[in-house]
Design an enzyme around this catalytic site. Sequence first.
Site, mmCIF file in Angstrom:
data_model
loop_
_atom_site.group_PDB
_atom_site.id
_atom_site.type_symbol
_atom_site.label_atom_id
_atom_site.label_comp_id
_atom_site.label_asym_id
_atom_site.label_seq_id
_atom_site.Cartn_x
_atom_site.Cartn_y
_atom_site.Cartn_z
ATOM 1 N N GLN A 200 -39.465 78.629 30.944
ATOM 2 C CA GLN A 200 -40.777 78.382 30.347
ATOM 3 C C GLN A 200 -40.902 76.904 29.951
ATOM 4 O OE1 GLN A 200 -43.312 80.742 30.001
ATOM 5 N NE2 GLN A 200 -44.523 78.983 29.416
ATOM 6 N N ASP B 230 -41.835 80.238 39.898
ATOM 7 C CA ASP B 230 -42.879 79.314 39.433
ATOM 8 C C ASP B 230 -43.312 78.375 40.566
ATOM 9 O OD1 ASP B 230 -43.984 79.554 36.940
ATOM 10 O OD2 ASP B 230 -42.377 78.481 35.900
ATOM 11 N N LYS C 184 -45.763 87.852 29.877
ATOM 12 C CA LYS C 184 -45.061 88.029 31.153
ATOM 13 C C LYS C 184 -44.213 89.299 31.100
ATOM 14 C CE LYS C 184 -45.313 83.155 32.138
ATOM 15 N NZ LYS C 184 -44.757 81.807 31.975
#
Length: 289
Positions: free
Chosen positions: A97, A120, A53
């Site tokens: 995460q 997300d 990322k």
Amino acid sequence: MTARIIDGKALAVQVKQEVRREVEKLSAAGITPGLAVVLVGDDPASRIYVRNKQKNCEELGIISEVYHLPATTGEEELKALVGRLNKDPKINGILVQLPLPAPLREEEVTLLINPEKDVDGFHPMNLGRLLRGEEGIRPCTPAGIMALIKASGVEVTGRECVVVGRSNIVGKPVAQLLLQEHGTVTICHSRTKDLAAITSRAEILVVAVGKAGLIDGTMIKPGAVVIDVGMNRLPTGKVVGDVDFSSAVEVAGAITPVPGGVGPMTIAMLMKNTVMAALAQNGAKFGKD
Ligand code: NDP
């Protein structure tokens, strides 16, 4: 006849080119989009995802800040960090995460992210907007799957769509997106009876289970579009999907490979979500001058 391969890598490059154009527009207005990634603990797969990322952000001119916290981090500490990032004007997107090490509760932490910065798309507010068909940030993998289906050239409207898997991060949201595109959607899961009978009806088949080779060519309707979300590491180290590629490719009309299908699109969509969030926070929209 063998299936056409839907090239996720090439499509991801295209998406990232669009993202770069938007970053340049923002930059001309003195704004640099920023993504904060919070990693708790030392899960090796998570570390690789986070590094990837970061690398993508660097390529596209997006600021990335990585907060790597020890596995012993308490929920209050994590909540305080998310709270600070919510208020930080340099940060447009926040991503925690997953999975989080126990006893941290993912739902509690997700809930604290400002929905406008939830790149997300897992915050209940964004999932609720998805359910209601309203604008909002869409989860990255499902958004990437929809782009891959579009790239296959098949219209979703009126098609028989089957999603195997009902997780909150892939199966349920992708089913909802297919429904929004006017597909007739069936969702299968571990209690589904006669999976093959249902998957064989699908004109569009999305498989997100996490079991290598669960779906083979005998379970696929000839000519179907098959999107394989699974990422399973075999003892040999090789990564394979949930679909047995060699038999499926002989039956399907179009199919995504693993690797090189959904994976690259997930990260491209994260970049897109981050820039969309930066634009929205500055009163603008992606793709609009
Ligand atoms: P989860 O483990 O959260 O969900 C798996 C789903 O599969 C569950 O709904 C489960 O049913 C269902 N299932 C399990 N066994 C069967 C079976 N025999 N028949 C039918 N359904 C079954 O997984 P995720 O959704 O998080 O991920 C799925 C896969 O996708 C994994 O391989 C993951 O690594 C990969 N993935 C890839 C991404 C990418 O970017 N390429 C991103 C995210 C995930 P039940 O609900 O009944 O338990």
